[in-house]
Scaffold this active site. Structure first.
Site, PDB file in Angstrom:
ATOM      1  N   GLY A 109      29.108  45.341   5.607  1.00 56.46           N
ATOM      2  CA  GLY A 109      30.346  46.529   5.471  1.00 56.46           C
ATOM      3  C   GLY A 109      30.672  46.778   3.844  1.00 56.46           C
ATOM      4  N   ALA A 110      30.297  46.225   3.058  1.00 60.63           N
ATOM      5  CA  ALA A 110      30.603  46.335   1.543  1.00 60.63           C
ATOM      6  C   ALA A 110      30.336  47.951   1.212  1.00 60.63           C
ATOM      7  CB  ALA A 110      29.801  45.611   0.779  1.00 60.63           C
ATOM      8  N   GLY A 111      29.123  48.371   1.658  1.00 59.23           N
ATOM      9  CA  GLY A 111      28.857  49.811   1.315  1.00 59.23           C
ATOM     10  C   GLY A 111      29.896  50.845   2.241  1.00 59.23           C
ATOM     11  N   ASP A 112      30.094  50.608   3.344  1.00 65.23           N
ATOM     12  CA  ASP A 112      31.077  51.480   3.982  1.00 65.23           C
ATOM     13  C   ASP A 112      32.542  51.306   3.378  1.00 65.23           C
ATOM     14  OD1 ASP A 112      29.026  52.242   5.717  1.00 65.23           O
ATOM     15  OD2 ASP A 112      29.568  50.739   7.088  1.00 65.23           O
TER      16      ASP A 112
END
Length: 171
Positions: A109-112
């Protein structure tokens, strides 16, 4: 959702004057790359990780990939470089912002989270550097907790984190 439904949705949003963004979220085979060009005509901000950007653009550097992707229609590219931070490009400006050094618990979820932080900055009319730094901080919060969003708190906490990091860097 790829193909005509996405093209129609993005075109409709642009016609209504909305800011449009797209995160490619492509699989490593690049199977959707052929359809991407039709969507990009209606995309303001394209988000991609470095691998995706280089693959779609068929370029060997992040900077070259960003400039080529801009030629497909978006006015801005937000490229996530993992532990190296990010690269943000417009037709007039390209900047790299290093990642914050934090203890990583989970990268899901880091990219989101990065995308959400960047969009917040753009919706508040922050400049590229402010938006990218806030996005990096949001992603840092994400990786410090399990499951993508567990570590992400609110805008105020992320802003305080940024202030603390800038103060520490000045020492």
């Amino acid at each position: 959702m790829w193909g005509e439904p996405t093209v129609m949705l993005m075109k409709y949003a642009k016609e209504k004057g909305l800011l449009t963004s797209l995160d490619t979220q492509m699989d490593r085979t690049g199977q959707y790359a052929g359809e991407l060009d039709r969507v990009l005509r209606h995309t303001d901000i394209l988000f991609a990780d470095e691998f995706e950007a280089k693959s779609v653009a068929k370029e060997d550097s992040a900077e070259k990939a960003a400039q080529k992707l801009l030629s497909y229609g978006p006015s801005m590219i937000g490229m996530k470089l993992g532990m190296d931070g990010c690269l943000v490009a417009t037709r007039n400006e390209t900047i790299r912002i290093p990642a914050f050094k934090v203890e990583v618990v989970d990268t899901i979820g880091a990219g989101d989270a990065w995308d959400a932080g960047f969009i917040l900055g753009q919706l508040n009319n922050w400049d590229l550097r402010e938006s990218a730094e806030f996005a990096n901080a949001t992603a840092a919060f994400s990786v410090m907790g399990p499951g993508g969003s567990e570590g992400v708190s609110g805008r105020r906490e992320i802003g305080n984190f940024l202030k603390q990091m800038r103060w520490t860097a000045q020492k």
